[in-house]
Design a protein around this motif. Structure first.
Motif, PDB file in Angstrom:
ATOM      1  N   VAL A   5      14.334 -11.655  -6.771  1.00 38.24           N
ATOM      2  CA  VAL A   5      13.753 -10.323  -6.879  1.00 38.24           C
ATOM      3  C   VAL A   5      13.401 -10.040  -8.339  1.00 38.24           C
ATOM      4  O   VAL A   5      14.203 -10.287  -9.242  1.00 38.24           O
ATOM      5  CB  VAL A   5      14.725  -9.238  -6.377  1.00 38.24           C
ATOM      6  CG1 VAL A   5      14.046  -7.875  -6.373  1.00 38.24           C
ATOM      7  CG2 VAL A   5      15.248  -9.561  -4.990  1.00 38.24           C
ATOM      8  N   ASP A   6      12.194  -9.548  -8.556  1.00 42.68           N
ATOM      9  CA  ASP A   6      11.726  -9.147  -9.881  1.00 42.68           C
ATOM     10  C   ASP A   6      11.356  -7.668  -9.787  1.00 42.68           C
ATOM     11  O   ASP A   6      10.420  -7.298  -9.062  1.00 42.68           O
ATOM     12  CB  ASP A   6      10.513  -9.998 -10.266  1.00 42.68           C
ATOM     13  CG  ASP A   6       9.977  -9.665 -11.656  1.00 42.68           C
ATOM     14  OD1 ASP A   6      10.400  -8.649 -12.244  1.00 42.68           O
ATOM     15  OD2 ASP A   6       9.107 -10.413 -12.145  1.00 42.68           O
ATOM     16  N   MET A   7      12.094  -6.807 -10.500  1.00 38.15           N
ATOM     17  CA  MET A   7      11.888  -5.366 -10.434  1.00 38.15           C
ATOM     18  C   MET A   7      11.667  -4.803 -11.835  1.00 38.15           C
ATOM     19  O   MET A   7      12.387  -5.156 -12.771  1.00 38.15           O
ATOM     20  CB  MET A   7      13.098  -4.674  -9.796  1.00 38.15           C
ATOM     21  CG  MET A   7      13.359  -5.102  -8.368  1.00 38.15           C
ATOM     22  SD  MET A   7      14.815  -4.293  -7.639  1.00 38.15           S
ATOM     23  CE  MET A   7      16.137  -5.214  -8.445  1.00 38.15           C
ATOM     24  N   LYS A   8      10.673  -3.925 -11.941  1.00 39.64           N
ATOM     25  CA  LYS A   8      10.392  -3.320 -13.245  1.00 39.64           C
ATOM     26  C   LYS A   8       9.772  -1.956 -13.019  1.00 39.64           C
ATOM     27  O   LYS A   8       8.900  -1.795 -12.159  1.00 39.64           O
ATOM     28  CB  LYS A   8       9.446  -4.196 -14.052  1.00 39.64           C
ATOM     29  CG  LYS A   8       9.171  -3.675 -15.461  1.00 39.64           C
ATOM     30  CD  LYS A   8       8.280  -4.631 -16.219  1.00 39.64           C
ATOM     31  CE  LYS A   8       8.044  -4.131 -17.657  1.00 39.64           C
ATOM     32  NZ  LYS A   8       7.155  -5.069 -18.406  1.00 39.64           N
ATOM     33  N   GLU A  56       8.004  -8.739  -7.362  1.00 35.62           N
ATOM     34  CA  GLU A  56       8.016  -9.955  -6.537  1.00 35.62           C
ATOM     35  C   GLU A  56       9.307 -10.013  -5.744  1.00 35.62           C
ATOM     36  O   GLU A  56      10.380  -9.683  -6.249  1.00 35.62           O
ATOM     37  CB  GLU A  56       7.898 -11.214  -7.390  1.00 35.62           C
ATOM     38  CG  GLU A  56       7.935 -12.501  -6.590  1.00 35.62           C
ATOM     39  CD  GLU A  56       7.902 -13.760  -7.439  1.00 35.62           C
ATOM     40  OE1 GLU A  56       8.427 -14.802  -6.988  1.00 35.62           O
ATOM     41  OE2 GLU A  56       7.366 -13.705  -8.574  1.00 35.62           O
ATOM     42  N   LEU A  57       9.180 -10.436  -4.493  1.00 36.10           N
ATOM     43  CA  LEU A  57      10.329 -10.744  -3.653  1.00 36.10           C
ATOM     44  C   LEU A  57      10.048 -12.086  -2.994  1.00 36.10           C
ATOM     45  O   LEU A  57       9.125 -12.205  -2.182  1.00 36.10           O
ATOM     46  CB  LEU A  57      10.549  -9.675  -2.597  1.00 36.10           C
ATOM     47  CG  LEU A  57      11.632  -9.974  -1.543  1.00 36.10           C
ATOM     48  CD1 LEU A  57      13.003 -10.102  -2.195  1.00 36.10           C
ATOM     49  CD2 LEU A  57      11.647  -8.905  -0.462  1.00 36.10           C
ATOM     50  N   LYS A  77       9.416   3.448  -3.058  1.00 38.94           N
ATOM     51  CA  LYS A  77       8.873   2.233  -3.665  1.00 38.94           C
ATOM     52  C   LYS A  77       9.691   0.991  -3.318  1.00 38.94           C
ATOM     53  O   LYS A  77       9.234  -0.131  -3.541  1.00 38.94           O
ATOM     54  CB  LYS A  77       8.773   2.400  -5.185  1.00 38.94           C
ATOM     55  CG  LYS A  77       7.745   3.441  -5.606  1.00 38.94           C
ATOM     56  CD  LYS A  77       7.574   3.471  -7.111  1.00 38.94           C
ATOM     57  CE  LYS A  77       6.634   4.587  -7.544  1.00 38.94           C
ATOM     58  NZ  LYS A  77       5.280   4.429  -7.002  1.00 38.94           N
ATOM     59  N   THR A  78      10.893   1.158  -2.799  1.00 38.35           N
ATOM     60  CA  THR A  78      11.679  -0.005  -2.384  1.00 38.35           C
ATOM     61  C   THR A  78      11.231  -0.526  -1.012  1.00 38.35           C
ATOM     62  O   THR A  78      11.551  -1.657  -0.656  1.00 38.35           O
ATOM     63  CB  THR A  78      13.177   0.341  -2.314  1.00 38.35           C
ATOM     64  OG1 THR A  78      13.395   1.345  -1.319  1.00 38.35           O
ATOM     65  CG2 THR A  78      13.676   0.852  -3.664  1.00 38.35           C
ATOM     66  N   GLU A  79      10.496   0.288  -0.263  1.00 36.95           N
ATOM     67  CA  GLU A  79      10.093  -0.070   1.102  1.00 36.95           C
ATOM     68  C   GLU A  79       8.762  -0.823   1.059  1.00 36.95           C
ATOM     69  O   GLU A  79       7.719  -0.322   1.492  1.00 36.95           O
ATOM     70  CB  GLU A  79       9.975   1.191   1.962  1.00 36.95           C
ATOM     71  CG  GLU A  79       9.920   0.931   3.440  1.00 36.95           C
ATOM     72  CD  GLU A  79       9.891   2.220   4.236  1.00 36.95           C
ATOM     73  OE1 GLU A  79      10.144   2.149   5.456  1.00 36.95           O
ATOM     74  OE2 GLU A  79       9.617   3.298   3.661  1.00 36.95           O
ATOM     75  N   ILE A  80       8.778  -2.054   0.568  1.00 37.53           N
ATOM     76  CA  ILE A  80       7.542  -2.774   0.272  1.00 37.53           C
ATOM     77  C   ILE A  80       6.776  -3.229   1.509  1.00 37.53           C
ATOM     78  O   ILE A  80       5.604  -3.590   1.406  1.00 37.53           O
ATOM     79  CB  ILE A  80       7.814  -3.992  -0.643  1.00 37.53           C
ATOM     80  CG1 ILE A  80       8.766  -4.983   0.026  1.00 37.53           C
ATOM     81  CG2 ILE A  80       8.361  -3.525  -1.988  1.00 37.53           C
ATOM     82  CD1 ILE A  80       8.963  -6.257  -0.781  1.00 37.53           C
ATOM     83  N   PHE A  81       7.425  -3.223   2.681  1.00 34.03           N
ATOM     84  CA  PHE A  81       6.722  -3.577   3.907  1.00 34.03           C
ATOM     85  C   PHE A  81       6.286  -2.344   4.699  1.00 34.03           C
ATOM     86  O   PHE A  81       5.747  -2.463   5.799  1.00 34.03           O
ATOM     87  CB  PHE A  81       7.606  -4.461   4.792  1.00 34.03           C
ATOM     88  CG  PHE A  81       8.052  -5.724   4.115  1.00 34.03           C
ATOM     89  CD1 PHE A  81       7.141  -6.683   3.721  1.00 34.03           C
ATOM     90  CD2 PHE A  81       9.404  -5.955   3.867  1.00 34.03           C
ATOM     91  CE1 PHE A  81       7.546  -7.852   3.096  1.00 34.03           C
ATOM     92  CE2 PHE A  81       9.826  -7.120   3.239  1.00 34.03           C
ATOM     93  CZ  PHE A  81       8.889  -8.071   2.854  1.00 34.03           C
ATOM     94  N   SER A  85      19.623  -6.319   1.389  1.00 37.53           N
ATOM     95  CA  SER A  85      18.527  -6.020   2.316  1.00 37.53           C
ATOM     96  C   SER A  85      17.322  -5.471   1.575  1.00 37.53           C
ATOM     97  O   SER A  85      16.893  -4.340   1.811  1.00 37.53           O
ATOM     98  CB  SER A  85      18.987  -5.026   3.384  1.00 37.53           C
ATOM     99  OG  SER A  85      20.033  -5.545   4.159  1.00 37.53           O
ATOM    100  N   PRO A  86      16.738  -6.222   0.644  1.00 36.11           N
ATOM    101  CA  PRO A  86      15.571  -5.723  -0.094  1.00 36.11           C
ATOM    102  C   PRO A  86      14.391  -5.523   0.850  1.00 36.11           C
ATOM    103  O   PRO A  86      14.250  -6.208   1.857  1.00 36.11           O
ATOM    104  CB  PRO A  86      15.290  -6.847  -1.098  1.00 36.11           C
ATOM    105  CG  PRO A  86      15.848  -8.073  -0.466  1.00 36.11           C
ATOM    106  CD  PRO A  86      17.069  -7.617   0.292  1.00 36.11           C
TER     107      PRO A  86
END
Length: 306
Positions: free
Chosen positions: A247-250, A230-231, A183-187, A169-170
Motif C-alpha cells: 500500500v502506498d498512501m499520501k 497504489e494498492l 477516499k479509502t473506498e477505492i473500489f 481490509s484496504p
C-alpha cells in the motif's frame, strides 16, 4: 476533539529498501518475480473477481491471529529520524517465541536500543513505534481474537479498530475520519474512476504461482483527489488466497500531511498462512506535534510446533 481525531488517524497510517540512511523500501515485487502481464479473461477471470476477493479477504487478520499457536523467531529493525532525515533512534530485536505448557514464552536473543527511543516516562518517543508495537508485537493478547476484525470499525469504533480495517481490509470505507473517510473506498462508485488496474502473473518465493493485481492512481488525477496511490495484491493462482499486499498512501492539507508505504507478506505453513515480512517507511505531520519519520523491517521465520 478535532486534534485528537486527526492525530488518531495519523496513528493509523504510522502503525506499519535497501539501506540508504537505513530507509527500507517496502515493495512486494522484491519477493515476487513477474513473468508477464496477462489478459485475465483468458484465465476466465475479470477485474471484479479480484476486487471481490480483496474486499472479502480476512486472511491477513487470521494470519496474525494464527501466530499464537506457533513458535517462531522474529527479527525487528526500527529506525526513527530527525527533521534533517538523519537517524536519531534505533530499535533492534531478535525474539524467540515459544509455546511452553500451553503458554506463550518470549526470549530475547538480541535487545538493543540507541538514541532517542523513549520518553522519560518509559513510553516510546514516537506514536508510530507505539502503533507498531500494538500491531506486530502484541499479537498474543485479546486484540487479535476470533471475532471479525471489522466489527468495531464503524463510526463509533476506536482508532485501533480503524487501524485494523485500514491494514487488513484496504479498499473499504473507514468512517469517522474527517475529510478522508470516502477516499479509502477505492473500489466505490465515487473513487474507482480515479484508478486503473493492471494484471500480471509470476512466482512468489520461487515456487508459488501468483497473480499480481495492481490498483494505481491514473496519471491524470491530482494527488489531492486520492489518498491511496497504489494498492498491489498478490494472489495464489491455485487457491486465490492473498499472499502479499503493498500500500502506498499520501495526502496533504492544512490539517495533516503523510506519506506512507507498507508491505506485508505471508507464507504458507502447516496448511495456513502466517506473517513472514513486514516493511514500512513513512512520514506524517499533524499540528502541535513534531513530524514523525520512521522505517521498519520485520522478518518472522522458523515457525514450528513446540
Amino acid at each position: 476533539m478535532m486534534k485528537r481525531i486527526l492525530l488518531s488517524f495519523c496513528l493509523l497510517l504510522s502503525a506499519f529498501s535497501l539501506k540508504a540512511q537505513h530507509r527500507f523500501n517496502p515493495d512486494t515485487l522484491l519477493t515476487v518475480v513477474i513473468d508477464s502481464p496477462i489478459n485475465i479473461r483468458s484465465h476466465r477471470l475479470n477485474a471484479q473477481d479480484f476486487i471481490d476477493a480483496v474486499l472479502a479477504d480476512t486472511g491477513f487478520y487470521k494470519a496474525f491471529r494464527n501466530m499464537k499457536r506457533y513458535g517462531f523467531t522474529a527479527e525487528n529493525n526500527i529506525y526513527t529520524y530527525d527533521k534533517n532525515n538523519k537517524v536519531d533512534g534505533e530499535i533492534h530485536r531478535i525474539v524467540k517465541h515459544n509455546i511452553v505448557g500451553g503458554r506463550h514464552k518470549t526470549e530475547y536473543l538480541l535487545k538493543q536500543d540507541k538514541g532517542n527511543v523513549y520518553k522519560k516516562n518509559g513510553k516510546y518517543e514516537l506514536y508510530t513505534v507505539e502503533m507498531f508495537d500494538y500491531i506486530f508485537n502484541n499479537a498474543y493478547n485479546s486484540e487479535f481474537s476470533a471475532s471479525d476484525p471489522l466489527a468495531g470499525a464503524g463510526k463509533n469504533g476506536t482508532y485501533k479498530d480503524k487501524l485494523k480495517t485500514l491494514i487488513f481490509s484496504p479498499g473499504r470505507k473507514v468512517t469517522g475520519i474527517p475529510f478522508l473517510s470516502g477516499k479509502t473506498e477505492i473500489f466505490g462508485r465515487d473513487m474507482k474512476q480515479f484508478y486503473s488496474y493492471e494484471f500480471a502473473r509470476g512466482k512468489y518465493l520461487d515456487s508459488i504461482p501468483v497473480y499480481r493485481f495492481k490498483v494505481i492512481k491514473k496519471p491524470s488525477i491530482a494527488d489531492g483527489d486520492v489518498m491511496i496511490r497504489e494498492l498491489t495484491t498478490i494472489f495464489d493462482t491455485r487457491t486465490f488466497k492473498i499472499l502479499g499486499r503493498y500500500v502506498d498512501m499520501k495526502y496533504s492539507n492544512i490539517f495533516f500531511d503523510f506519506d506512507v508505504k507498507m508491505n506485508i507478506e505471508l507464507i504458507p505453513y502447516n496448511g495456513e498462512l502466517l506473517p513472514a515480512k513486514i516493511s514500512y517507511q513513512g512520514n506524517w505531520n499533524v499540528p502541535f506535534h513534531k513530524v514523525e519519520r520512521a522505517s521498519f523491517l520485520i522478518f518472522q521465520r522458523d515457525y514450528h510446533h513446540n
